[in-house]
Write a protein that holds these residues in place. Sequence first.
Motif, PDB file in Angstrom:
ATOM      1  N   THR A   8       0.798  -1.227   0.000  1.00 51.51           N
ATOM      2  CA  THR A   8       0.000   0.000   0.000  1.00 51.51           C
ATOM      3  C   THR A   8       0.827   1.271   0.000  1.00 51.51           C
ATOM      4  OG1 THR A   8      -0.148   0.094   2.418  1.00 51.51           O
ATOM      5  CG2 THR A   8      -1.896  -1.111   1.248  1.00 51.51           C
ATOM      6  N   THR A   9       2.099   1.178   0.295  1.00 56.31           N
ATOM      7  CA  THR A   9       2.914   2.387   0.380  1.00 56.31           C
ATOM      8  C   THR A   9       4.169   2.287  -0.469  1.00 56.31           C
ATOM      9  OG1 THR A   9       2.100   2.761   2.637  1.00 56.31           O
ATOM     10  CG2 THR A   9       4.056   3.984   1.974  1.00 56.31           C
ATOM     11  N   MET A  10       5.014   1.337  -0.143  1.00 52.99           N
ATOM     12  CA  MET A  10       6.329   1.268  -0.785  1.00 52.99           C
ATOM     13  C   MET A  10       6.240   0.963  -2.275  1.00 52.99           C
ATOM     14  SD  MET A  10       8.625  -0.492   2.172  1.00 52.99           S
ATOM     15  CE  MET A  10      10.177   0.151   1.534  1.00 52.99           C
ATOM     16  N   ASP A  11       5.393   0.045  -2.653  1.00 48.98           N
ATOM     17  CA  ASP A  11       5.265  -0.333  -4.061  1.00 48.98           C
ATOM     18  C   ASP A  11       4.754   0.848  -4.885  1.00 48.98           C
ATOM     19  OD1 ASP A  11       5.826  -2.428  -5.801  1.00 48.98           O
ATOM     20  OD2 ASP A  11       3.727  -3.045  -5.896  1.00 48.98           O
ATOM     21  N   ILE A  12       3.840   1.618  -4.326  1.00 48.17           N
ATOM     22  CA  ILE A  12       3.286   2.781  -5.016  1.00 48.17           C
ATOM     23  C   ILE A  12       4.363   3.848  -5.213  1.00 48.17           C
ATOM     24  CG2 ILE A  12       1.627   4.680  -4.792  1.00 48.17           C
ATOM     25  CD1 ILE A  12      -0.197   2.579  -3.311  1.00 48.17           C
ATOM     26  N   TRP A  50      18.384  12.603  -8.863  1.00 47.40           N
ATOM     27  CA  TRP A  50      17.406  11.527  -8.673  1.00 47.40           C
ATOM     28  C   TRP A  50      18.018  10.400  -7.848  1.00 47.40           C
ATOM     29  CZ3 TRP A  50      16.876   6.356  -9.590  1.00 47.40           C
ATOM     30  CH2 TRP A  50      15.602   5.827  -9.414  1.00 47.40           C
ATOM     31  N   TYR A  51      19.237   9.988  -8.185  1.00 48.87           N
ATOM     32  CA  TYR A  51      19.902   8.916  -7.435  1.00 48.87           C
ATOM     33  C   TYR A  51      20.111   9.315  -5.981  1.00 48.87           C
ATOM     34  CZ  TYR A  51      20.909   6.261 -11.667  1.00 48.87           C
ATOM     35  OH  TYR A  51      20.793   5.517 -12.816  1.00 48.87           O
ATOM     36  N   ALA A  52      20.576  10.526  -5.745  1.00 47.71           N
ATOM     37  CA  ALA A  52      20.834  10.990  -4.379  1.00 47.71           C
ATOM     38  C   ALA A  52      19.539  11.090  -3.588  1.00 47.71           C
ATOM     39  CB  ALA A  52      21.538  12.347  -4.412  1.00 47.71           C
ATOM     40  N   ARG A  53      18.478  11.557  -4.234  1.00 47.06           N
ATOM     41  CA  ARG A  53      17.194  11.742  -3.560  1.00 47.06           C
ATOM     42  C   ARG A  53      16.538  10.417  -3.182  1.00 47.06           C
ATOM     43  NH1 ARG A  53      12.157  11.952  -5.216  1.00 47.06           N
ATOM     44  NH2 ARG A  53      12.643  11.859  -7.426  1.00 47.06           N
ATOM     45  N   THR A  54      16.705   9.389  -4.012  1.00 45.28           N
ATOM     46  CA  THR A  54      15.989   8.126  -3.799  1.00 45.28           C
ATOM     47  C   THR A  54      16.882   6.974  -3.339  1.00 45.28           C
ATOM     48  OG1 THR A  54      16.259   7.477  -6.104  1.00 45.28           O
ATOM     49  CG2 THR A  54      14.262   8.712  -5.546  1.00 45.28           C
ATOM     50  N   LYS A  55      18.157   7.227  -3.151  1.00 47.75           N
ATOM     51  CA  LYS A  55      19.125   6.166  -2.854  1.00 47.75           C
ATOM     52  C   LYS A  55      18.674   5.249  -1.722  1.00 47.75           C
ATOM     53  CE  LYS A  55      23.842   5.517  -1.207  1.00 47.75           C
ATOM     54  NZ  LYS A  55      25.083   6.193  -0.842  1.00 47.75           N
ATOM     55  N   TYR A  56      18.371   5.812  -0.577  1.00 47.58           N
ATOM     56  CA  TYR A  56      18.042   4.967   0.577  1.00 47.58           C
ATOM     57  C   TYR A  56      16.630   4.403   0.510  1.00 47.58           C
ATOM     58  CZ  TYR A  56      22.540   6.098   2.501  1.00 47.58           C
ATOM     59  OH  TYR A  56      23.891   6.204   2.677  1.00 47.58           O
ATOM     60  N   PHE A  57      15.717   5.126  -0.151  1.00 45.80           N
ATOM     61  CA  PHE A  57      14.396   4.532  -0.340  1.00 45.80           C
ATOM     62  C   PHE A  57      14.520   3.293  -1.218  1.00 45.80           C
ATOM     63  CE2 PHE A  57      10.759   3.692  -3.013  1.00 45.80           C
ATOM     64  CZ  PHE A  57       9.828   3.370  -2.043  1.00 45.80           C
ATOM     65  N   LEU A  80      16.004   0.461   0.743  1.00 46.69           N
ATOM     66  CA  LEU A  80      15.017  -0.063   1.684  1.00 46.69           C
ATOM     67  C   LEU A  80      13.950  -0.868   0.946  1.00 46.69           C
ATOM     68  CD1 LEU A  80      14.184   0.007   4.681  1.00 46.69           C
ATOM     69  CD2 LEU A  80      12.870   2.062   4.172  1.00 46.69           C
ATOM     70  N   TYR A  81      13.478  -0.316  -0.167  1.00 42.75           N
ATOM     71  CA  TYR A  81      12.470  -1.004  -0.968  1.00 42.75           C
ATOM     72  C   TYR A  81      12.993  -2.358  -1.437  1.00 42.75           C
ATOM     73  CZ  TYR A  81       9.225  -2.053  -4.727  1.00 42.75           C
ATOM     74  OH  TYR A  81       8.309  -2.679  -5.541  1.00 42.75           O
ATOM     75  N   SER A  82      14.239  -2.401  -1.864  1.00 39.67           N
ATOM     76  CA  SER A  82      14.852  -3.635  -2.335  1.00 39.67           C
ATOM     77  C   SER A  82      14.892  -4.691  -1.232  1.00 39.67           C
ATOM     78  CB  SER A  82      16.257  -3.344  -2.841  1.00 39.67           C
ATOM     79  OG  SER A  82      16.896  -4.528  -3.211  1.00 39.67           O
TER      80      SER A  82
END
Length: 153
Positions: free
Chosen positions: A43-47, A69-76, A79-81
């Motif tokens: 409900t959250t991470m996949d979206i 983009w890489y710096a902004r989303t790196k840890y998300f 975590l998602y992975s």
Amino acid sequence: MTNLNEIKNKISKYDWMTHSEYKNLKQEIFSLDDDSISELYSTTMDIIDERETELYFLEAEAERDMKDWYARTKYFKKLYSKVARYMDDLFTKEMESEAKKTIEQKLQETDTEILVKYLEFIEDVNNKVSTLSKEEREKHIYISKGILFARGC
């Protein structure tokens, strides 16, 4: 322990997540039960991941510098992975567990209404869809009738 809504709120603020925020959030997520992790993932991470992946391709198509983009989303993304891998392992274990069950166990766990419909389906001798052999069909009918009898149907 942090509740699920608090974790969802923290994840929604994933932009420019620091390494310490990532580590704390990862610990909070994996302290949840499997159902909560599954809900969080679907409900959250996949979206968020779907949205970010789409944004990535738009940025790439526009031939923009992807460093932000890489710096902004790196840890998300990291975590998602990890959560995605955990969900895949959980699903695999569940499927392996389901595969080990005998037909008796599977039919015993089946809802009565579905079992009645299944029995009607396999008792139909004109049924061209069923892949069961005659012996398997008879076994399924016998087991299903026994279960339904035990349930008082």
